[in-house]
Structures are given as C-alpha cells and as structure tokens.
Motif scaffolding. Structure first.
Motif: not given
Length: 432
Positions: A137, A142, A357, A359, A428
């Motif tokens: 993470h 993601f 997600a 993004v 991320r």
C-alpha cells in the motif's frame, strides 16, 4: 487562440455533466480550459465524439513470467486502440504474483519503458502475506485482490473465510481497497462434460451469491471498502443493493462479455470465462443493475493466454476472455440499443473505475485532469477481424461480429498515442 499546445473541439464532447458541443484546451499534458465549440481549434472532430480516455481497472497483463500469454507492450497497444488510456494490472498470472514488495519491483521493471498507455498495479492478498499488505500500500498499489475459490494458478491461492477476515482488517486499518473474485468453492463442481451447458452448470449463480453474501458480512464486520469483481450473476444484485442502501462501502463491476453475449453464443472456448457468461434474461438484469447504479463499473477482465490453452473443450480450456481493444464498441453497441447515451458509457467505463481506484487526474474531461482523450465515431460500424487486434494472441469471442463505434484517435496527456511507448507507471498516491 492561447498558448495552449492543443485545442480539440467536437459537437459531441462528453463532459461530466453530459454531452454538448465544446472545445478542450490542453497545455503541458493537462486540460486547461473547456470552451464553447466556436473556439479556434487545432483539431476539429465535428460530429465525431470526444470522450475521456477509458480507465480499465481489470487487466491481466501476465508479465513477467507468462509474457508468452500477453505482455505490457502488446496489452497497452490494444488498450490504446480501444480508447483505454489507463489500465491497472492484476496481481496474478504473472510470475511472481504481486504479493510482496520484491514482486512489485519486478513488475514495475518489466513495465518500465514498454507501455503505450498509463499503467498502475493491484497488489494481491493470499494466505501468509498479511505482513506485506501495508508495505505494498505504501508503495502505491491501488488495492488488493483476493479469491474466495481456486484462482486457476497455484501461486495465487484463495483465502479461507478466517484468512479473508484478517486480510480485510489489515486493509481497513490503512484505508485500503479489497477487490474480490467472489465464487463460493463449495458451490462449484467439475463439469460433467465438455460442452457449454455442462460448464455453465458447474458454476451456478448461487456460487456467486453465497460468496458475495460472505464479502458483505465481512465488510460490515471489518469496515473494509470492498469491491466485487466481474459480476456475472444477476441474483447478487439484491444483496448488493441492500448493502449499499445500508451504507456499506461495497461496490461491483461487470464486464462487456456479460452485457453483450449469452450462453447461446458460446460456440468455442474463446467464450469461456469464470464466472461464466449466463443466459439472456440474466444479461437483461445486469443492464438493470447498471442503470440503477448497483453496478458502477464496466471493465474488461482481459485475461488472455496462448492459443493452445484455448483449443480444449469447455471443461479443459483456460477461462478468460480477451476484449481489451473491443470493450468500448461492444458496450456502446448494446447500450445504444437499450436507450443509453454516450455519457452513461463514459460514466461506467471511465469515471467510475477511476473513482473506484482513486486514480489521480483520470476519468473525466475536466480542467486540471490529464488530457487523455478519445475520438470516437459513434455511428460507424465494423466487423471484428482478429488480424486487426493488437493483443498478443488474436483470440476473441467477438470474431465476425459487427459492432458500432470506431476509435479514430487516442491522445495520452495531449499527445497522439503512436509507436513510441510514452505511458507512465502510476501509483495510488501520485498527485495527492
């Protein structure tokens, strides 16, 4: 005109608030303004639609380790040809699977300099790797994929219920996202024959429903944000609707093949996938789930393999559909026939996956976002010819089908996608 590098205008620009005539200005790879259609432009699309680049959060690239199945160069060329400007690669079918920082480093090394579009990565949650979840993470994956049943590859085993509970607790502790292949292993059985009806009977809707019920229970217990992958069984919709109405952070996606094909179409193993393509009535209910918002995303689950693995019958062939290049026209063909507009397709295939997600700067034509754009001729038709496909092995259940909607051009951060791989590797936390 201003000092913008590029101004593209279309009478059918699909913006977050809907479709209208507009001109989109780009400078240094970002969208700087959205102006009236009469603005002087360097590219005038006329009645060809201008869409945001699609975001496909469910792609199996398979590199490194099984690059003979696909690979970053071929997968991302196929993505660009299909209007996909961002994809997130699944953690399995590559060797090693992305279940620890070293494997993520190997994945990034394989992708570096090879991608025609932007690429991010999912991590995996498997038995025994709980200590690696937070480090992954922190390195920018993601979210984390897990299976409730056999994944099809031995190096990515499923999580038993107690293991899933522990993984969910860990992921919830750092605010991560768990994405789940949800089929109850006790409800699955070996096919009794090699034809499609036998395969379909071996993976009944109840297998999905029971697994989705389990995910919902564990999400409520642990507080994790959970997402159901590739939903094929409409029998799950009421479970998901109830969870969402109760405020649980549980979402779901489906795929082009579940929305556009049905069991009667399945003539060759190119149609085999897990969970399976079901009947036409089920397909109609999935469309209802999309329209109501219970299903939020439509993504490819592009899962290719070498042709020899698709030469068996439905009992023995690899289960995966290759559709990365064809998802947009396949979905648009069916969506317009059901009365949906381009704005809905963009919401399902760009805006919602980007939001799922998180993004950064993707998913919409909006000031400040990356200028990932697609020229899409919504009324043109074509017949799917495998020779025109860019993924490594031109096997597809859409072969010979006539689809509506042609991708005429794709821009990545304002530059036309061409032969040089200009895609970036995303994390991320980028831009946050």
């Amino acid at each position: 005109m201003t000092r913008d590098d590029l101004v593209i205008r279309s009478r059918r620009t699909v913006l977050p608030e809907g479709e209208r005539p507009a001109a989109v200005s780009v400078r240094a790879g970002r969208i700087t303004a959205i102006s009236p259609y009469g603005t002087a432009a360097s590219v005038d699309l006329g009645d060809v639609a201008l869409l945001p680049g699609l975001v496909d959060t469910h792609v199996h690239v398979n590199e490194p380790g099984r690059t003979e199945w696909e690979g970053f160069a071929t997968a991302t060329r196929a993505a660009a040809a299909g209007g996909v400007t961002t994809l997130i690669d699944m953690p399995l079918n590559s060797l090693p699977p992305t279940v620890d920082p070293a494997a993520l480093a190997a994945k990034r090394a394989a992708a570096e300099g090879a991608c025609a579009v932007d690429v991010g990565f999912w991590g995996g949650a498997v038995p025994g790797n709980a200590p690696s979840l937070r480090p992954l993470h922190d390195l920018g994956v993601f979210g984390f994929k897990c299976f409730t049943s056999d994944s099809g590859v031995p190096e990515f085993p499923p999580l038993a219920p107690d293991e899933m509970r522990a993984a969910f607790r860990e992921i919830a502790a750092f605010g991560g996202l768990a994405i789940v292949h949800a089929e109850d292993p006790a409800s699955l059985s070996p096919p009794t024959g090699g034809d499609y009806p036998a395969f379909l009977a071996s993976r009944p809707p109840s297998a999905e429903r029971r697994a989705v019920e389990q995910v919902v229970r564990l999400a409520e217990e642990t507080g994790v944000r959970a997402h159901i992958l590739h939903l094929s069984a409409a029998d799950c919709l009421d479970v998901l609707a109830e969870a969402q109405a109760g405020g649980l952070p549980v979402t779901a996606e489906t795929c082009p093949h579940y929305l556009t094909l049905c069991d009667g179409d399945a003539g060759t193993a190119a149609f085999k996938c897990c969970p399976p393509i079901r009947d036409a009535a089920n397909r109609d209910r999935l469309w209802q789930g999309l329209a109501s918002g219970v299903i939020s995303c439509v993504v490819s689950d592009h899962s290719p393999c070498t042709p020899d693995l698709k030469r068996g019958d439905f009992a023995t062939a690899w289960g995966g559909v290759s559709s990365l290049q064809l998802g947009l026209p396949a979905v648009w063909t069916a969506a317009r026939a059901r009365g949906h507009d381009l704005a809905a397709v963009v919401r399902w295939m760009s805006e919602a996956p980007a939001a799922l997600a998180a993004v950064p700067r993707k998913g919409a034509i909006a000031v400040g976002n990356d200028a990932d754009l697609v020229a899409f001729a919504p009324d043109e038709t074509f017949t799917v010819d495998p020779a025109s496909l860019h993924h490594r092995h031109p096997v597809t259940p859409y072969e010979g089908r006539t689809l509506t909607g042609v991708v005429q051009a794709t821009w990545l951060r304002g530059a036309p996608v061409g032969d040089l791989p200009t895609g970036r590797l995303l994390t991320r936390a980028e831009g946050r």
